[in-house]
Motif scaffolding. Structure first.
Motif, PDB file in Angstrom:
ATOM      1  N   ARG A 179     -47.326  30.460 -41.933  1.00  0.00           N
ATOM      2  CA  ARG A 179     -47.740  30.193 -40.690  1.00  0.00           C
ATOM      3  C   ARG A 179     -47.036  29.785 -39.732  1.00  0.00           C
ATOM      4  NH1 ARG A 179     -53.618  28.666 -41.537  1.00  0.00           N
ATOM      5  NH2 ARG A 179     -54.224  29.359 -43.852  1.00  0.00           N
ATOM      6  N   THR A 180     -45.904  28.376 -39.941  1.00  0.00           N
ATOM      7  CA  THR A 180     -45.349  28.410 -38.741  1.00  0.00           C
ATOM      8  C   THR A 180     -44.196  29.703 -38.269  1.00  0.00           C
ATOM      9  OG1 THR A 180     -44.252  26.461 -40.594  1.00  0.00           O
ATOM     10  CG2 THR A 180     -42.828  27.048 -39.220  1.00  0.00           C
ATOM     11  N   SER A 181     -43.896  30.219 -38.603  1.00  0.00           N
ATOM     12  CA  SER A 181     -43.162  31.542 -37.899  1.00  0.00           C
ATOM     13  C   SER A 181     -43.846  32.100 -36.903  1.00  0.00           C
ATOM     14  CB  SER A 181     -42.877  32.818 -39.090  1.00  0.00           C
ATOM     15  OG  SER A 181     -41.278  31.935 -40.064  1.00  0.00           O
ATOM     16  N   LEU A 182     -45.565  32.216 -37.559  1.00  0.00           N
ATOM     17  CA  LEU A 182     -46.342  33.093 -36.470  1.00  0.00           C
ATOM     18  C   LEU A 182     -46.500  31.950 -35.112  1.00  0.00           C
ATOM     19  CD1 LEU A 182     -48.801  34.803 -35.824  1.00  0.00           C
ATOM     20  CD2 LEU A 182     -50.741  33.058 -36.862  1.00  0.00           C
ATOM     21  N   VAL A 183     -46.641  30.855 -35.957  1.00  0.00           N
ATOM     22  CA  VAL A 183     -46.866  29.799 -34.221  1.00  0.00           C
ATOM     23  C   VAL A 183     -44.973  29.820 -33.474  1.00  0.00           C
ATOM     24  CG1 VAL A 183     -46.136  27.577 -33.264  1.00  0.00           C
ATOM     25  CG2 VAL A 183     -47.609  28.094 -35.141  1.00  0.00           C
ATOM     26  N   THR A 184     -43.897  30.183 -34.445  1.00  0.00           N
ATOM     27  CA  THR A 184     -42.642  30.453 -33.659  1.00  0.00           C
ATOM     28  C   THR A 184     -42.929  31.495 -32.323  1.00  0.00           C
ATOM     29  OG1 THR A 184     -41.718  28.372 -35.288  1.00  0.00           O
ATOM     30  CG2 THR A 184     -40.435  30.469 -33.706  1.00  0.00           C
ATOM     31  N   ALA A 185     -43.255  32.600 -33.180  1.00  0.00           N
ATOM     32  CA  ALA A 185     -43.472  33.955 -32.370  1.00  0.00           C
ATOM     33  C   ALA A 185     -44.107  33.800 -31.791  1.00  0.00           C
ATOM     34  CB  ALA A 185     -43.755  35.327 -33.607  1.00  0.00           C
ATOM     35  N   ALA A 186     -45.563  32.572 -31.859  1.00  0.00           N
ATOM     36  CA  ALA A 186     -46.004  32.751 -30.832  1.00  0.00           C
ATOM     37  C   ALA A 186     -45.449  32.369 -29.392  1.00  0.00           C
ATOM     38  CB  ALA A 186     -47.840  32.044 -30.829  1.00  0.00           C
ATOM     39  N   GLY A 187     -45.099  30.884 -29.832  1.00  0.00           N
ATOM     40  CA  GLY A 187     -44.326  30.377 -28.632  1.00  0.00           C
ATOM     41  C   GLY A 187     -43.122  30.885 -27.865  1.00  0.00           C
ATOM     42  N   LEU A 188     -43.281  32.263 -28.900  1.00  0.00           N
ATOM     43  CA  LEU A 188     -41.813  32.959 -28.465  1.00  0.00           C
ATOM     44  C   LEU A 188     -42.137  33.885 -27.281  1.00  0.00           C
ATOM     45  CD1 LEU A 188     -38.197  33.016 -28.509  1.00  0.00           C
ATOM     46  CD2 LEU A 188     -39.011  35.240 -29.523  1.00  0.00           C
ATOM     47  N   LEU A 189     -42.995  34.159 -27.654  1.00  0.00           N
ATOM     48  CA  LEU A 189     -43.066  35.357 -26.691  1.00  0.00           C
ATOM     49  C   LEU A 189     -44.610  34.962 -25.083  1.00  0.00           C
ATOM     50  CD1 LEU A 189     -45.224  37.629 -29.029  1.00  0.00           C
ATOM     51  CD2 LEU A 189     -43.476  38.049 -27.823  1.00  0.00           C
ATOM     52  N   LEU A 190     -44.918  33.424 -25.684  1.00  0.00           N
ATOM     53  CA  LEU A 190     -45.118  32.479 -24.342  1.00  0.00           C
ATOM     54  C   LEU A 190     -44.277  32.438 -23.513  1.00  0.00           C
ATOM     55  CD1 LEU A 190     -48.367  31.516 -24.102  1.00  0.00           C
ATOM     56  CD2 LEU A 190     -46.966  29.047 -24.450  1.00  0.00           C
ATOM     57  N   LEU A 191     -43.430  32.180 -23.902  1.00  0.00           N
ATOM     58  CA  LEU A 191     -41.767  31.781 -22.876  1.00  0.00           C
ATOM     59  C   LEU A 191     -41.255  33.285 -22.632  1.00  0.00           C
ATOM     60  CD1 LEU A 191     -39.116  29.773 -24.838  1.00  0.00           C
ATOM     61  CD2 LEU A 191     -41.292  28.906 -23.070  1.00  0.00           C
ATOM     62  N   TRP A 192     -41.660  33.979 -23.054  1.00  0.00           N
ATOM     63  CA  TRP A 192     -41.642  35.280 -22.666  1.00  0.00           C
ATOM     64  C   TRP A 192     -42.476  35.879 -21.281  1.00  0.00           C
ATOM     65  CZ3 TRP A 192     -44.077  39.855 -23.302  1.00  0.00           C
ATOM     66  CH2 TRP A 192     -43.674  41.494 -22.780  1.00  0.00           C
ATOM     67  N   GLY A 193     -43.667  35.933 -20.916  1.00  0.00           N
ATOM     68  CA  GLY A 193     -44.630  36.184 -20.854  1.00  0.00           C
ATOM     69  C   GLY A 193     -44.726  35.579 -19.001  1.00  0.00           C
ATOM     70  N   ARG A 194     -43.498  34.342 -19.523  1.00  0.00           N
ATOM     71  CA  ARG A 194     -43.381  33.711 -18.239  1.00  0.00           C
ATOM     72  C   ARG A 194     -42.112  33.683 -17.674  1.00  0.00           C
ATOM     73  NH1 ARG A 194     -45.287  27.858 -21.367  1.00  0.00           N
ATOM     74  NH2 ARG A 194     -47.217  28.269 -20.984  1.00  0.00           N
ATOM     75  N   GLY A 195     -41.558  34.815 -17.538  1.00  0.00           N
ATOM     76  CA  GLY A 195     -39.829  35.268 -17.404  1.00  0.00           C
ATOM     77  C   GLY A 195     -39.276  34.997 -18.067  1.00  0.00           C
ATOM     78  N   TYR A 196     -39.108  33.169 -18.823  1.00  0.00           N
ATOM     79  CA  TYR A 196     -38.430  32.526 -19.529  1.00  0.00           C
ATOM     80  C   TYR A 196     -37.228  33.424 -20.119  1.00  0.00           C
ATOM     81  CZ  TYR A 196     -36.126  28.927 -22.010  1.00  0.00           C
ATOM     82  OH  TYR A 196     -35.321  28.055 -21.946  1.00  0.00           O
ATOM     83  N   VAL A 197     -35.746  32.851 -19.474  1.00  0.00           N
ATOM     84  CA  VAL A 197     -34.694  32.956 -20.788  1.00  0.00           C
ATOM     85  C   VAL A 197     -33.611  32.319 -20.710  1.00  0.00           C
ATOM     86  CG1 VAL A 197     -32.561  34.817 -20.563  1.00  0.00           C
ATOM     87  CG2 VAL A 197     -34.731  35.997 -19.424  1.00  0.00           C
ATOM     88  N   GLU A 198     -33.535  32.095 -21.680  1.00  0.00           N
ATOM     89  CA  GLU A 198     -32.550  30.798 -21.773  1.00  0.00           C
ATOM     90  C   GLU A 198     -30.875  30.656 -21.203  1.00  0.00           C
ATOM     91  OE1 GLU A 198     -35.249  31.674 -25.250  1.00  0.00           O
ATOM     92  OE2 GLU A 198     -33.379  32.533 -24.132  1.00  0.00           O
ATOM     93  N   PRO A 199     -30.577  29.482 -19.813  1.00  0.00           N
ATOM     94  CA  PRO A 199     -29.817  29.952 -20.144  1.00  0.00           C
ATOM     95  C   PRO A 199     -28.387  29.660 -20.896  1.00  0.00           C
ATOM     96  CG  PRO A 199     -30.729  27.459 -19.991  1.00  0.00           C
ATOM     97  CD  PRO A 199     -31.092  28.444 -19.971  1.00  0.00           C
ATOM     98  N   VAL A 200     -26.981  31.056 -20.791  1.00  0.00           N
ATOM     99  CA  VAL A 200     -26.114  30.618 -21.875  1.00  0.00           C
ATOM    100  C   VAL A 200     -25.422  29.281 -20.737  1.00  0.00           C
ATOM    101  CG1 VAL A 200     -23.869  31.426 -22.238  1.00  0.00           C
ATOM    102  CG2 VAL A 200     -26.446  33.051 -21.745  1.00  0.00           C
ATOM    103  N   SER A 201     -25.124  28.115 -22.275  1.00  0.00           N
ATOM    104  CA  SER A 201     -24.009  26.909 -21.881  1.00  0.00           C
ATOM    105  C   SER A 201     -22.969  27.210 -23.218  1.00  0.00           C
ATOM    106  CB  SER A 201     -24.981  25.873 -22.578  1.00  0.00           C
ATOM    107  OG  SER A 201     -26.138  25.563 -21.250  1.00  0.00           O
TER     108      SER A 201
END
Length: 700
Positions: free
Chosen positions: A360-382
């Motif tokens: 279940r934890t991985s299910l929520v994490t994957a859904a959260g990741l896809l939520l960010l992806w759908g918004r066009g978010y990409v992590e800044p490289v630091s």
């Protein structure tokens, strides 16, 4: 305009007639001018967007136009396998204009290296570690070999910039600039990055602000609307169920399956083979020959699966893929984009990815990741902050390179680039005091402590900036299968000791403890796979908050299977007391008090250290919550957090984690501890969380 007008006419002839191209792709067209004019640049395009050609074609043309001789271009990659994969293509392009390409990394034999030293190629494919090895080697005439250097291409530049290999690469480039006696043009290639301008600023090193620089990203700049891709999210609950789904779906197609650990690769690969699926494996603990055989066989096959860790995330060619399958979720949107980009390369096909989550934890994490992806978010490289241990490594490497260096002149070797400038003097003093560096008047040279700690195999341990955990080499006869964790060889077992490696079962026949070798023979089945990995940074603030949104009811704009919908609904019901749209939640269940911050591991580490008077004695926390003291009251909370935003503390550093910081022994302990603490902290995420409203909830 086709983009071919400024390129070498000979090169254009072959591009048109050998490749059949009538024009260049958008990135390639846009890159010709800046690259041929000598500008530093970041070339940004989706995976398979032609970035290699975008750099290679104008650089080969510049060679011809300006009459460059000798070694003039370096092409640096993070993976040896990626270099091997690029070699035939770049050899072909260079031969069209009468130029030569060579390969130099840890797997290249001595005779091939000698040929390179005596007859320089025009373009050298290599790694930062191999460049460092050349610089510290007494067998390489550095000044002559690098005298004609004009440009460097850094492939997958985001993979360097995000960890210590990036700091090492920058420092090596500054030393090469000194040897060449001129600025070296720097060109970074990347498919996925959220802050390309900052990445280019970083890549320029000491020349930033003094040389022309340009981000070239026409494909990215013109992209509008939601990202494209056929994405599906499923919940399967176990490795066995994941294997059942993979075996049943997309038969007759070529499928690449990503896992988040070597152990999971082995377990899934074994179960797939047991179900009759043609399966290949790839991960870092398999031998080079084993990985190469798997990748070549997979590239030539059709109805098959290759199961891999992130080793196949970057642009290594494994043929035309039909499907990408992700077990659980990658840790970043950038990693997901790399993996998604392995598909949809043929005309008429679409990029696709099927997520199979095991809990279940991985299910929520994957859904959260896809939520960010759908918004066009990409992590800044630091780049990791405060790389003092890399400064220590560079000071020692410079002593090896030059044999003796002036005690007042050494900072100039990095052209004023911080932190390798005068600010490194406390580290140099420590190296002298501890015997890592010897002093004779105004001259400094390598000391006995450095020779004792790093001197084996001609100081090879000094050229790599990461620490690999100890592993035993597994051999079947004379054939190396891979490496395994020594814990599997020491734990108590009943009956024969069985290992799982390369998707097969092996019975241990003999262990050579002194030479770290384990001899095996094939077994009928059974066995375990396990490796001790380095500590992970945990979930980021952005991803943790996206997971909170999922638990509050947000669904990513992708296909959800009925199972995924059902288990997401159940998980939301189970977490109804841990999330609230108005802020964070402190939940009491008897004597158990937890602050559900959904702030990510590093922000929670800062909050736990800052609010030590309010947390439980063991200071336990994870990505989503912090355990608080059992007698906490609202008044205690208000008093304890009133000024917390003004006194944020770096997290405590575990001694075991400190040992994982390579070259930490070459630093004063306080500086090594401060370095690691800064890397374990997310001060911005902690501050945002402290400013969120807090609700107190009691659960019976």
């Amino acid at each position: 305009m086709t983009g071919l007008e400024r390129l070498s006419p000979i090169l254009v002839h072959h591009i048109v007639n050998a490749l059949g191209w009538r024009s260049l792709r958008p990135l390639q067209r846009a890159a010709v001018g800046p690259v041929m004019d000598g500008a530093d640049a970041i070339l940004l395009a989706p995976t398979a967007g032609g970035k290699t050609e975008a750099a290679a074609f104008p650089l080969l043309s510049a060679m011809e136009a300006h009459g460059w001789t000798g070694l003039s271009v370096l092409y640096v990659c993070p993976l040896k396998a990626l270099l091997n994969n690029l070699l035939p293509r770049l050899e072909t392009y260079a031969a069209w204009v009468g130029r030569r390409v060579a390969l130099w990394h840890g797997d290249v034999n001595h005779s091939a290296r000698q040929r390179i030293l005596h007859d320089q190629p025009d373009l050298l494919l290599t790694t930062p570690e191999s460049l460092e090895s050349m610089l510290v080697s007494i067998k390489v005439d550095h000044a002559r070999f690098f005298a004609g250097l004009r440009a460097i291409v850094v492939d997958e530049v985001h993979a360097f910039a995000g960890d210590d290999r990036g700091w090492h690469l920058l420092a090596v480039l500054e030393r090469l600039t000194r040897l060449a006696g001129r600025p070296i043009q720097r060109i970074g290639l990347s498919a996925t990055v959220g802050n390309p301008a900052e990445l280019l600023h970083w890549l320029q090193g000491s020349s930033r602000g003094r040389r022309p620089a340009q981000v070239v990203a026409p494909d990215v700049a013109t992209a509008t609307g939601p990202p494209e891709g056929d994405i599906e999210l499923d919940y399967v609950g176990s490795v066995a169920n994941a294997a059942t789904v993979i075996a049943a779906l997309h038969r007759g197609e070529k499928r690449l399956v990503f896992c988040d650990s070597r152990q999971l690769v082995e377990e899934l690969g074994t179960v797939l083979r047991a179900r009759g699926v043609t399966t290949f494996l790839s991960h870092a603990s398999l031998s080079l020959d084993e990985r190469r055989r798997a990748e070549e066989a997979f590239a030539q096959a059709r109805d098959c699966v290759i199961v891999s860790t992130s080793t196949l995330e970057l642009g290594i060619d494994v043929g035309d893929l039909d499907r990408v399958i992700q077990i659980n979720a990658p840790s970043t949107v950038a990693a997901f984009l790399q993996r998604l980009g392995r598909t949809g390369r043929r005309v008429g096909t679409t990029r696709n990815c099927l997520f199979l989550t095991l809990d279940r934890t991985s299910l929520v994490t994957a859904a959260g990741l896809l939520l960010l992806w759908g918004r066009g978010y990409v992590e800044p490289v630091s780049p990791p902050p405060e790389p003092r241990h890399i400064v220590a490594q560079q000071l020692l490497a410079l002593c090896l390179q030059q044999h003796k260096i002036g005690s007042r002149l050494w900072p100039g070797q990095w052209n004023g680039l911080a932190p390798f400038d005068r600010g490194a003097e406390p580290i140099m003093r420590h190296l002298v005091e501890q015997g890592f560096v010897e002093r004779d008047g105004e001259l400094l040279f390598i000391g006995p402590a450095a020779e004792a700690r790093f001197g084996r195999r001609h100081f090879m341990d000094l050229t790599a900036v990461f620490t690999a955990p100890p592993e035993f080499t597994v051999l079947s006869g004379r054939q190396e299968i891979g490496k395994t964790d020594p814990m599997l060889l020491t734990e108590e077992v009943q009956g024969p000791r069985l290992l799982l490696l390369a998707g097969r079962s092996w019975r241990v026949t003999w262990i050579d403890w002194k030479r770290r070798r384990c001899f095996v023979e094939p077994a009928d089945g059974g066995g375990k796979a396990r490796w001790t990995g380095t500590a992970l940074a945990g979930t980021s603030f952005a991803l943790a908050r996206a997971c909170r949104e999922v638990l509050l009811g947000a669904d990513p704009d992708v296909k959800l299977t009925d199972r995924a919908v059902r288990y997401l609904a159940e998980t939301r019901d189970q977490n109804v007391d841990t999330v609230h749209p108005g802020g964070t939640v402190i939940m009491r269940t008897g004597d158990d008090v937890r602050w559900w911050t959904w702030a990510g591991h590093r922000a929670n580490a800062v909050l736990t250290a800052t609010l030590s008077s309010l947390t439980d004695e063991k200071q336990r926390f994870d990505d989503a919550r912090i355990r608080l003291r059992s007698d906490l009251t609202r008044d205690m909370w208000r008093a304890g957090t009133a000024d917390a935003a003004d006194r944020l503390c770096l997290p405590d550093v575990d001694e075991r984690a400190l040992r994982g910081l390579k070259f930490n022994e070459a630093l004063p302990e306080r500086l090594a501890t401060a370095t690691l603490a800064a890397r374990l902290a997310d001060l911005d995420g902690a501050l945002t969380t402290l400013n969120d409203p807090v609700r107190f909830v009691s659960s019976s």
